[in-house]
Design an enzyme around this catalytic site. Structure first.
Site, PDB file in Angstrom:
ATOM      1  N   ASN A  20       0.828  -1.216   0.000  1.00  0.00           N
ATOM      2  CA  ASN A  20       0.000   0.000   0.000  1.00  0.00           C
ATOM      3  C   ASN A  20       0.858   1.259   0.000  1.00  0.00           C
ATOM      4  O   ASN A  20       0.532   2.237  -0.679  1.00  0.00           O
ATOM      5  CB  ASN A  20      -0.948  -0.003   1.204  1.00  0.00           C
ATOM      6  CG  ASN A  20      -2.193  -0.821   0.939  1.00  0.00           C
ATOM      7  OD1 ASN A  20      -3.077  -0.393   0.203  1.00  0.00           O
ATOM      8  ND2 ASN A  20      -2.252  -2.013   1.510  1.00  0.00           N
ATOM      9  N   MET A  98       0.138  -2.897  12.433  1.00  0.00           N
ATOM     10  CA  MET A  98      -0.616  -3.911  13.172  1.00  0.00           C
ATOM     11  C   MET A  98      -0.662  -3.624  14.670  1.00  0.00           C
ATOM     12  O   MET A  98      -0.550  -4.518  15.505  1.00  0.00           O
ATOM     13  CB  MET A  98      -0.030  -5.296  12.882  1.00  0.00           C
ATOM     14  CG  MET A  98      -0.015  -5.626  11.384  1.00  0.00           C
ATOM     15  SD  MET A  98      -1.576  -5.274  10.513  1.00  0.00           S
ATOM     16  CE  MET A  98      -2.470  -6.749  10.917  1.00  0.00           C
ATOM     17  N   HIS A 117      -8.401  -0.955   5.523  1.00  0.00           N
ATOM     18  CA  HIS A 117      -8.753  -2.221   6.184  1.00  0.00           C
ATOM     19  C   HIS A 117      -9.276  -3.202   5.136  1.00  0.00           C
ATOM     20  O   HIS A 117     -10.092  -2.831   4.282  1.00  0.00           O
ATOM     21  CB  HIS A 117      -9.816  -1.977   7.259  1.00  0.00           C
ATOM     22  CG  HIS A 117     -10.176  -3.232   7.984  1.00  0.00           C
ATOM     23  ND1 HIS A 117      -9.406  -3.735   9.011  1.00  0.00           N
ATOM     24  CD2 HIS A 117     -11.189  -4.116   7.803  1.00  0.00           C
ATOM     25  CE1 HIS A 117      -9.938  -4.872   9.431  1.00  0.00           C
ATOM     26  NE2 HIS A 117     -11.021  -5.124   8.726  1.00  0.00           N
ATOM     27  N   VAL A 152     -11.872  -0.089  17.421  1.00  0.00           N
ATOM     28  CA  VAL A 152     -11.102  -0.929  16.492  1.00  0.00           C
ATOM     29  C   VAL A 152     -11.847  -0.991  15.158  1.00  0.00           C
ATOM     30  O   VAL A 152     -12.913  -1.601  15.067  1.00  0.00           O
ATOM     31  CB  VAL A 152     -10.893  -2.351  17.058  1.00  0.00           C
ATOM     32  CG1 VAL A 152     -10.177  -3.232  16.049  1.00  0.00           C
ATOM     33  CG2 VAL A 152     -10.120  -2.289  18.360  1.00  0.00           C
ATOM     34  N   GLU A 182      -7.175  -2.392  -2.719  1.00  0.00           N
ATOM     35  CA  GLU A 182      -6.607  -1.425  -1.764  1.00  0.00           C
ATOM     36  C   GLU A 182      -5.664  -0.457  -2.471  1.00  0.00           C
ATOM     37  O   GLU A 182      -5.688   0.754  -2.216  1.00  0.00           O
ATOM     38  CB  GLU A 182      -5.814  -2.163  -0.674  1.00  0.00           C
ATOM     39  CG  GLU A 182      -6.648  -2.951   0.281  1.00  0.00           C
ATOM     40  CD  GLU A 182      -5.831  -3.633   1.374  1.00  0.00           C
ATOM     41  OE1 GLU A 182      -6.419  -4.016   2.375  1.00  0.00           O
ATOM     42  OE2 GLU A 182      -4.591  -3.777   1.216  1.00  0.00           O
TER      43      GLU A 182
HETATM   44  C1  GAR Z   1      -3.201  -4.694   3.946  1.00  0.00           C
HETATM   45  O1  GAR Z   1      -3.941  -5.685   3.324  1.00  0.00           O
HETATM   46  C2  GAR Z   1      -4.046  -3.940   4.942  1.00  0.00           C
HETATM   47  O2  GAR Z   1      -5.372  -3.842   4.557  1.00  0.00           O
HETATM   48  C3  GAR Z   1      -3.887  -4.784   6.161  1.00  0.00           C
HETATM   49  O3  GAR Z   1      -2.536  -5.145   6.165  1.00  0.00           O
HETATM   50  C4  GAR Z   1      -2.108  -5.303   4.813  1.00  0.00           C
HETATM   51  C5  GAR Z   1      -0.763  -4.623   4.660  1.00  0.00           C
HETATM   52  O4  GAR Z   1      -0.192  -4.948   3.421  1.00  0.00           O
HETATM   53  N1  GAR Z   1      -4.253  -4.056   7.327  1.00  0.00           N
HETATM   54  C6  GAR Z   1      -4.930  -4.590   8.342  1.00  0.00           C
HETATM   55  O5  GAR Z   1      -5.292  -5.748   8.361  1.00  0.00           O
HETATM   56  C7  GAR Z   1      -5.229  -3.634   9.472  1.00  0.00           C
HETATM   57  N2  GAR Z   1      -6.163  -4.205  10.387  1.00  0.00           N
HETATM   58  P1  GAR Z   1       0.988  -4.094   2.820  1.00  0.00           P
HETATM   59  O6  GAR Z   1       2.102  -4.053   3.863  1.00  0.00           O
HETATM   60  O7  GAR Z   1       1.406  -4.857   1.598  1.00  0.00           O
HETATM   61  O8  GAR Z   1       0.462  -2.719   2.508  1.00  0.00           O
END
Ligand code: GAR
Length: 206
Positions: A20, A98, A117, A152, A182
């Protein structure tokens, strides 16, 4: 804060591989972008997000998250706030960070902490939402960009994108399809915020 300026300064927090953040960085590099990434901070010293940021010339720092596994302790919270203030950020964009952020962190950037999310909130908050979606047998899921509040995954929803769930999906294939969505929607939201065309009013104001 430069909320109505042509280009807002965004600090990214992430714990993982950084796809992201890369999508945000690529969008921010386009000529008509209305935001720029000024710092990337991780709670994980070897997180890919730090390498991906450095490759792009974005300052990237590991900051010790302290003694807890799912949140920042008070001293760590102060270190994160200080680093983001030092970088003079207008917004904080969570990209796979996280840990739960509350209290003094949110007060330092009221209505200016944004998260992506991997579900259509309010369905499947918390961890590994794509696995929750598979377990429930839903036929569509997706991703949500929202303002972070004290709950949350409960803050004001800014944008969502629907993703189909296929009969033969595994958790990996579904997660990958959600992540493609995303990477489209998060930069769009940051550009809208950068143009000052979204007025954020959340429960956090009360
Ligand atoms: C993403 O899919 C994001 O939506 C998730 O972590 C991933 C990070 O991926 N976030 C959560 O689950 C937050 N509760 P990335 O490091 O490749 O961007």
């Amino acid at each position: 804060m430069a909320v109505n300026s042509q280009s807002i300064r965004v600090g990214v927090l992430g714990s993982g591989k950084g796809s992201n953040m890369v999508a945000l960085a690529e969008a921010a590099a386009l000529p008509d972008a209305s935001f720029k990434l000024v710092t990337v901070i991780s709670d994980t010293v070897k997180a890919g997000i730090l390498d991906r940021a450095r490759e792009r010339g974005i300052p990237a720092t590991f900051i010790d998250p302290g003694q807890f596994r799912t949140k920042l302790d008070a001293a760590a919270e102060a270190r994160y706030v200080a680093a983001l203030r030092e970088a003079n950020v207008d917004y904080v964009a969570l990209a796979g960070f996280m840990r739960i952020l509350k209290g003094d962190f949110l007060s330092a950037f009221p209505q200016r902490v944004i998260n992506i999310h991997p579900s259509l909130l309010p369905a499947f908050p918390g961890l590994e939402s794509w696995k929750q979606a598979l377990a429930h047998g839903v036929k569509v899921t997706g991703c949500t960009v929202h303002v972070v509040d004290a709950g949350v995954d409960t803050g004001t929803i800014l944008a969502q994108q629907v993703v189909p769930v296929m009969d033969d999906d595994t958790s990996d294939s579904l997660h990958e399809r959600i992540q493609i969505a995303e990477r489209m929607v998060y930069p769009q939201v940051m550009n809208v915020l950068g143009r000052g065309s979204a007025i954020l009013k959340t429960d956090y104001d009360k």
